[in-house]
Design an enzyme around this catalytic site. Structure first.
Site, PDB file in Angstrom:
ATOM      1  CB  SER A 121      39.071  42.449  35.663  1.00 22.87           C
ATOM      2  OG  SER A 121      38.142  41.497  36.122  1.00 22.87           O
ATOM      3  CB  SER A 122      34.186  43.596  37.906  1.00 19.64           C
ATOM      4  OG  SER A 122      33.982  42.292  37.403  1.00 19.64           O
ATOM      5  CB  CYS A 123      38.257  39.889  39.465  1.00 17.01           C
ATOM      6  SG  CYS A 123      39.869  40.280  38.770  1.00 17.01           S
ATOM      7  CE1 TYR A 150      44.075  39.519  34.537  1.00 16.87           C
ATOM      8  CE2 TYR A 150      42.034  39.955  35.718  1.00 16.87           C
ATOM      9  CZ  TYR A 150      42.817  40.098  34.593  1.00 16.87           C
ATOM     10  OH  TYR A 150      42.355  40.831  33.529  1.00 16.87           O
ATOM     11  CE  LYS A 154      44.467  43.443  34.096  1.00 14.06           C
ATOM     12  NZ  LYS A 154      45.010  44.228  32.956  1.00 14.06           N
ATOM     13  CG  HIS A 193      35.589  34.350  31.653  1.00 11.33           C
ATOM     14  ND1 HIS A 193      36.530  34.845  30.776  1.00 11.33           N
ATOM     15  CD2 HIS A 193      36.126  34.490  32.889  1.00 11.33           C
ATOM     16  CE1 HIS A 193      37.584  35.278  31.443  1.00 11.33           C
ATOM     17  NE2 HIS A 193      37.372  35.068  32.734  1.00 11.33           N
TER      18      HIS A 193
END
Length: 326
Positions: A121-123, A150, A154, A193
């Site tokens: 994920s881009s997070c 999270y 990742k 989201h």
């Protein structure tokens, strides 16, 4: 290129008749990958629901790999949720995702899976990373605290893939998508989201003839959105055209304001009332856009524009009211 048993590896067409395991094949991303691989001619796709195989169960995962012996693996399985869920249950998001990843990747290594694509994920990127966010921004600053657990899970997956490449020379890769939306999304009012949450609210407002829909914040933050079917197409493209240690950003390279998104969603559902903004509520990060130069350089670009993608997602949502998540 990578070395497998001393032989250089060059990406190319995957064997459509090889056993290909899609972990998380019922989720938003995994189901899209499953559809894309099926349409591309893959004849031996393998998937298991969480009821059939708990990926947190190490013994069960290893037994599954021993039985099925996949040649390719797409790891799209994860415990996911919105900001509220991530912020409320950080232990669950960290523990569950690390266990899922470690079990699947360790089993893939033991049973000599040739090609693995790990999806994140881009997070994973720092909260204040320079925009657009380049892949080399990873681990250069502090994470967004509401979903740091999270994100750390990742990041651990990315480093796990890199470690396998260094130690064993296997051509495993990672991809980090931007904000995804599309069929199979989570429309739950407390766990979704921004895109599915907005579709649900505006669709309900249109059905009830509500005169006003009020959104949080000013509407000025900018966000990037990618249809999940484009994401799935990018996954197959990367498996066949890319090999490198660094994670690859997957997105459109363009963004819209939340206010513009609200207008697109309102048009898609047929809402004709007023749209207002509660500026006493927080806006969040001003902008979040991925640099997709690596992906574009490999020869891939998205095909579904935002307006068409939102309309198709609204149609799916309305068709699946009784069985949708949320």
């Amino acid at each position: 290129m990578s070395a497998i048993d001393g032989v250089d590896y060059t990406p190319g067409p995957l064997d459509r008749d090889a056993v290909t395991y899609v972990a998380g094949h019922r989720g938003l991303v995994g189901s899209a990958v499953w559809r894309r691989l099926g349409s591309a001619g893959f004849t031996r796709l393998v998937g298991r629901t969480s009821a059939e195989l708990d990926l947190k169960d190490r013994e069960g995962v290893f037994s599954f790999f021993a039985e099925t012996k996949p040649r390719y693996v797409v790891l799209a399985a994860a415990k996911v949720g919105g900001i509220l869920a991530n912020n409320t249950y950080p232990v669950d998001f960290l523990s569950d995702n690390v266990r899922i990843q470690v079990n699947v990747l360790d089993a893939a290594l033991k049973y000599e899976v040739e090609r693995v694509l790990f999806l994140g994920s881009s997070c994973i990127y720092p909260k204040f990373a320079e925009q657009p966010i380049r892949e080399d921004s990873l681990l250069t600053g502090h994470l967004e605290p509401t979903n740091d657990a999270y994100a750390i899970a990742k990041i651990a997956g990315i480093l796990h893939v890199q470690a396998v490449r260094r130690q064993y020379g296997l051509p495993w890769i990672s991809a980090m998508p931007t904000n995804l939306y599309g069929p199979g999304d989570n429309f739950d009012p407390t766990g979704s989201h921004v895109m599915p949450a907005m579709i649900r609210r505006y669709d309900q407002a249109a059905a009830e003839g509500a005169p006003v829909v009020t959104n949080w914040g000013s509407g000025s933050p900018r966000r990037e959105f990618l249809h999940v079917d484009d994401m799935a197409a990018a996954c197959l493209h990367l498996l066949e055209h890319y090999d490198g240690p660094g994670q690859v950003n997957v997105g459109t390279g363009t963004d819209v304001t939340i206010k513009e998104l609200a207008g697109i969603v309102a048009d898609a559902v047929g809402y004709r009332g007023s749209i207002e903004w509660d500026t006493s509520k927080p806006d969040g990060t001003p902008r979040k856009l991925l640099d997709v130069s690596t992906l574009k350089g490999s020869g891939w670009s998205p095909q579904i524009n935002l307006e068409d993608g939102v309309r198709a997602t609204v149609d799916w949502y309305r068709t699946h009211r009784s069985d949708r998540r949320g």
